[in-house]
Design a protein around this motif. Structure first.
Motif, PDB file in Angstrom:
ATOM      1  N   THR A 126       1.327  13.412  11.672  1.00  0.00           N
ATOM      2  CA  THR A 126       0.908  14.340  10.510  1.00  0.00           C
ATOM      3  C   THR A 126      -0.013  13.947   9.651  1.00  0.00           C
ATOM      4  OG1 THR A 126       2.985  13.441   9.386  1.00  0.00           O
ATOM      5  CG2 THR A 126       3.453  15.218  10.529  1.00  0.00           C
ATOM      6  N   ALA A 129      -3.257  14.826  11.429  1.00  0.00           N
ATOM      7  CA  ALA A 129      -3.600  16.298  11.385  1.00  0.00           C
ATOM      8  C   ALA A 129      -3.932  16.426   9.770  1.00  0.00           C
ATOM      9  CB  ALA A 129      -2.526  17.083  11.627  1.00  0.00           C
ATOM     10  N   PHE A 130      -3.323  15.989   8.832  1.00  0.00           N
ATOM     11  CA  PHE A 130      -3.654  16.101   7.500  1.00  0.00           C
ATOM     12  C   PHE A 130      -5.219  15.761   7.193  1.00  0.00           C
ATOM     13  CE2 PHE A 130      -4.271  14.518   3.227  1.00  0.00           C
ATOM     14  CZ  PHE A 130      -4.178  15.561   2.533  1.00  0.00           C
ATOM     15  N   ARG A 132      -7.685  15.123   9.479  1.00  0.00           N
ATOM     16  CA  ARG A 132      -8.799  16.032  10.179  1.00  0.00           C
ATOM     17  C   ARG A 132      -8.817  17.597   9.378  1.00  0.00           C
ATOM     18  NH1 ARG A 132      -8.423  16.514  16.608  1.00  0.00           N
ATOM     19  NH2 ARG A 132      -8.995  14.642  16.971  1.00  0.00           N
ATOM     20  N   TRP A 133      -7.671  18.210   9.027  1.00  0.00           N
ATOM     21  CA  TRP A 133      -7.802  19.187   8.128  1.00  0.00           C
ATOM     22  C   TRP A 133      -8.872  18.911   6.784  1.00  0.00           C
ATOM     23  CZ3 TRP A 133      -5.863  19.641   3.009  1.00  0.00           C
ATOM     24  CH2 TRP A 133      -6.076  20.980   2.333  1.00  0.00           C
ATOM     25  N   HIS A 134      -8.487  17.858   6.104  1.00  0.00           N
ATOM     26  CA  HIS A 134      -9.049  17.347   4.817  1.00  0.00           C
ATOM     27  C   HIS A 134     -10.486  17.131   5.146  1.00  0.00           C
ATOM     28  CE1 HIS A 134     -10.098  14.494   1.700  1.00  0.00           C
ATOM     29  NE2 HIS A 134      -9.214  15.504   0.984  1.00  0.00           N
ATOM     30  N   GLY A 136     -12.293  18.642   7.415  1.00  0.00           N
ATOM     31  CA  GLY A 136     -12.979  19.928   7.740  1.00  0.00           C
ATOM     32  C   GLY A 136     -13.136  20.665   6.389  1.00  0.00           C
ATOM     33  N   VAL A 137     -12.426  20.753   5.471  1.00  0.00           N
ATOM     34  CA  VAL A 137     -12.450  21.359   4.253  1.00  0.00           C
ATOM     35  C   VAL A 137     -13.587  20.667   3.337  1.00  0.00           C
ATOM     36  CG1 VAL A 137     -11.053  21.509   1.921  1.00  0.00           C
ATOM     37  CG2 VAL A 137      -9.979  22.006   3.975  1.00  0.00           C
TER      38      VAL A 137
END
Length: 161
Positions: A126, A129-130, A132-134, A136-137
């Motif tokens: 998790t 994934a967080f 990678r998301w962060h 990208g943002v």
């Protein structure tokens, strides 16, 4: 002849005898149950092998969690485990089988459980994934701000460069 019919009628309907499955032991459904069974009965147990597979994968990777399946269902799996009082043999199609003594298997499973309860490893999937998301943002926001600055920055205009 009537006495035979009377005896059958008195005994009740004939129930077929249950078929004995030598691999089925009531209450033994997981790999931990198998280890406990062999811990209790050892080499002298009536069941010499249990056939196990990995359960359907969830969010967490649990390689030492096994479920007992009948021998007939092994053809459905590309990987299965044969557990005996001596150890665990992992069988994969097209690959040489691997054998681990039962004591080593239990030790490795215990160590895996201990390590996987450490926060970093427990939250790794998790957290990854967080992150990678962060990332990208942040890249998206950076590109948006960069384009605004390029449009509005006085020194970035072609006439002044």
């Amino acid at each position: 002849m009537d006495s035979d019919a009377d005896d059958e009628a008195a005994a009740g309907p004939r129930v077929p005898e249950p078929t004995y499955d030598p691999d089925a032991v009531p209450g033994v459904t997981t790999g931990e149950d198998v280890v406990a069974y062999y811990g209790k009965y050892g080499q002298d147990s009536t069941v010499k092998f249990f056939y196990c597979v990995r359960p359907p994968e969830g969010m967490r990777f649990r390689p030492y969690d096994l479920i007992v399946v009948p021998r007939e269902r092994l053809a459905l799996y590309s990987e299965y485990f044969t557990v005996s009082a001596n150890g665990v043999m992992m069988v994969r199609r097209g690959v040489q089988a691997e054998f681990v003594p039962l004591a080593s298997w239990v030790r490795q499973a215990s160590l895996f459980d201990l390590v996987s309860n450490i926060g970093f490893f427990k939250n790794y999937v998790t957290g990854r994934a967080f992150r990678r998301w962060h990332k990208g943002v942040r890249q998206k926001n950076f590109k948006r701000v960069r384009s605004v600055v390029q449009r509005q920055l006085f020194g970035a205009r072609p006439t002044f460069s």
